[in-house]
Design an enzyme around this catalytic site. Structure first.
Site, short mmCIF file in Angstrom:
data_model
loop_
_atom_site.label_atom_id
_atom_site.label_comp_id
_atom_site.label_asym_id
_atom_site.label_seq_id
_atom_site.Cartn_x
_atom_site.Cartn_y
_atom_site.Cartn_z
N ASN A 100 -0.97 3.92 1.32
CA ASN A 100 -1.91 4.64 2.16
C ASN A 100 -1.25 4.90 3.53
O ASN A 100 -1.03 3.98 4.32
CB ASN A 100 -3.18 3.80 2.30
CG ASN A 100 -4.23 4.45 3.17
OD1 ASN A 100 -3.93 5.07 4.18
ND2 ASN A 100 -5.48 4.29 2.77
N LYS B 296 -3.02 3.65 6.77
CA LYS B 296 -2.92 2.20 6.99
C LYS B 296 -1.51 1.83 7.45
O LYS B 296 -1.34 0.97 8.31
CB LYS B 296 -3.24 1.44 5.69
CG LYS B 296 -4.70 1.43 5.30
CD LYS B 296 -4.88 0.46 4.14
CE LYS B 296 -6.23 0.50 3.50
NZ LYS B 296 -6.33 -0.36 2.32
N ASP C 285 -7.45 -6.38 0.97
CA ASP C 285 -8.49 -5.99 0.03
C ASP C 285 -9.81 -6.00 0.82
O ASP C 285 -10.05 -6.92 1.59
CB ASP C 285 -8.54 -6.95 -1.16
CG ASP C 285 -9.01 -6.23 -2.42
OD1 ASP C 285 -8.71 -5.04 -2.57
OD2 ASP C 285 -9.69 -6.86 -3.24
N THR C 286 -10.61 -4.96 0.61
CA THR C 286 -11.83 -4.80 1.40
C THR C 286 -13.03 -4.57 0.50
O THR C 286 -12.90 -3.91 -0.53
CB THR C 286 -11.68 -3.58 2.35
OG1 THR C 286 -10.65 -3.84 3.28
CG2 THR C 286 -12.96 -3.30 3.11
N THR D 35 0.85 -1.19 0.00
CA THR D 35 0.00 0.00 0.00
C THR D 35 0.88 1.24 0.00
O THR D 35 2.07 1.16 0.34
CB THR D 35 -0.91 0.02 1.25
OG1 THR D 35 -1.85 1.09 1.16
CG2 THR D 35 -0.10 0.21 2.51
N HIS E 257 -13.71 -4.47 10.36
CA HIS E 257 -13.26 -5.54 9.49
C HIS E 257 -11.72 -5.58 9.39
O HIS E 257 -11.09 -6.59 9.65
CB HIS E 257 -13.88 -5.32 8.12
CG HIS E 257 -13.83 -3.87 7.68
ND1 HIS E 257 -14.40 -2.87 8.40
CD2 HIS E 257 -13.21 -3.28 6.63
CE1 HIS E 257 -14.16 -1.71 7.81
NE2 HIS E 257 -13.44 -1.92 6.73
N ARG E 258 -11.13 -4.41 9.05
CA ARG E 258 -9.67 -4.39 8.86
C ARG E 258 -8.96 -4.64 10.19
O ARG E 258 -7.98 -5.37 10.25
CB ARG E 258 -9.22 -3.06 8.26
CG ARG E 258 -7.80 -3.11 7.68
CD ARG E 258 -7.43 -1.90 6.85
NE ARG E 258 -8.31 -0.79 7.06
CZ ARG E 258 -9.34 -0.47 6.27
NH1 ARG E 258 -9.58 -1.15 5.18
NH2 ARG E 258 -10.13 0.54 6.56
N GLY F 55 -14.41 6.47 2.73
CA GLY F 55 -15.21 5.51 1.98
C GLY F 55 -16.67 5.53 2.39
O GLY F 55 -17.30 6.59 2.49
N LYS G 242 -13.38 2.78 16.01
CA LYS G 242 -13.66 2.05 14.76
C LYS G 242 -12.73 0.84 14.63
O LYS G 242 -13.17 -0.28 14.35
CB LYS G 242 -13.51 2.99 13.56
CG LYS G 242 -13.74 2.29 12.23
CD LYS G 242 -13.48 3.16 11.02
CE LYS G 242 -13.35 2.28 9.77
NZ LYS G 242 -12.92 3.00 8.58
P1 IMP Z 1 -9.42 -1.16 -0.20
O1 IMP Z 1 -9.40 -2.60 -0.57
O2 IMP Z 1 -8.94 -0.91 1.21
O3 IMP Z 1 -8.77 -0.27 -1.21
O4 IMP Z 1 -10.95 -0.70 -0.17
C1 IMP Z 1 -11.80 -0.76 -1.29
C2 IMP Z 1 -12.94 0.25 -1.11
O5 IMP Z 1 -13.76 -0.17 -0.01
C3 IMP Z 1 -12.46 1.65 -0.77
O6 IMP Z 1 -12.35 2.45 -1.88
C4 IMP Z 1 -13.54 2.17 0.15
O7 IMP Z 1 -14.53 2.80 -0.63
C5 IMP Z 1 -14.12 0.94 0.79
N1 IMP Z 1 -13.59 0.76 2.14
C6 IMP Z 1 -12.54 0.00 2.53
N2 IMP Z 1 -12.36 0.05 3.85
C7 IMP Z 1 -13.33 0.87 4.30
C8 IMP Z 1 -13.66 1.33 5.62
O8 IMP Z 1 -13.02 1.01 6.63
N3 IMP Z 1 -14.72 2.15 5.71
C9 IMP Z 1 -15.45 2.55 4.62
N4 IMP Z 1 -15.18 2.17 3.39
C10 IMP Z 1 -14.12 1.33 3.22
#
Ligand code: IMP
Length: 195
Positions: free
Chosen positions: A9, A12, A68-69, A7, A176-177, A149, A171
């Site tokens: 970010n 993170k 990945d989320t 990443t 989840h994360r 997000g 949070k």
């Molecule tokens: P990534 O896999 O972390 O890049 O997340 C993919 C997308 O899911 C992001 O662009 C966000 O829109 C959404 N997302 C991921 N984590 C979160 C969170 O903790 N809160 C809200 N939206 C999230």
């Protein structure tokens, strides 16, 4: 031991460094010299996080983990899921993504949703995946200005506040994360003794 978190970010990175250093020196993609976009061609969170972590190990020779989320809305058949970042289009526009979810749920009573994160750890020795889930619901309108997000429209089950109304610590304690990360850290920490 040097490891890479796939990443750039900063938020993170700070979070994970706080938890893993000094046993592990956690490097970002930029810090290992990786400037190209990582491949994300899968259609599951599992495939995409594996693809990213494996790419880094194969091209840069450093053990790596990637996350990945996705937001999975029950009444939308699990959408936006793996396409959460690009739900309303390739611009990755958060506001447009939220609007699309709210629009699709108009008039639908079932607001159940969950966030799911998959972390994949890849080293020369092994590949492992860790999952974190938080169940909740999609609010009828935005609430709160923190987070990022979909946070303003997601309220975890049993809570009064949306993710965007919570402090970062609050949070992380239920997210989840946070959950996937704690499983990963629990697994990898004993490795520090062998490094
Ligand atoms: P990534 O896999 O972390 O890049 O997340 C993919 C997308 O899911 C992001 O662009 C966000 O829109 C959404 N997302 C991921 N984590 C979160 C969170 O903790 N809160 C809200 N939206 C999230």
């Amino acid at each position: 031991m040097d490891i890479c978190f796939a990443t750039n970010n900063i938020k993170k990175l700070e979070e994970i460094r706080h938890l893993l250093e000094p046993d592990f020196r956690v490097k970002s993609l930029a810090e290992i010299g990786c400037r190209e976009e990582l491949p994300e061609t899968g259609d599951t969170l599992e495939d995409n996080s594996l693809e990213k972590a494996r790419y880094v190990l194969d091209h840069y020779g450093i053990a790596c983990f990637a996350d990945d989320t996705g937001l999975e809305v029950e009444a939308l058949g699990g959408e936006p899921g793996v396409y959460s970042a690009r739900y309303a289009g390739p611009e990755r526009d958060n506001e447009a993504n939220i609007n699309l979810v709210l629009q699709k749920l108009e008039g639908i009573e079932n607001r159940k949703a969950r966030f799911r994160t998959v972390i994949t750890w890849v080293s020369e020795k092994e590949t492992r995946q860790f999952e974190g889930i938080v169940e909740g619901e999609i609010l009828p309108e935005r609430a709160g200005g923190k987070g990022f997000g979909y946070d303003p429209v997601f309220r975890p089950a049993g809570e009064e506040l949306s993710f965007a109304q919570m402090s970062m610590d609050e949070k992380n304690s239920m997210s989840h994360r946070g959950r996937a990360l704690r499983k990963f850290i629990e697994y990898i920490s004993p490795e520090a003794d062998k490094a």
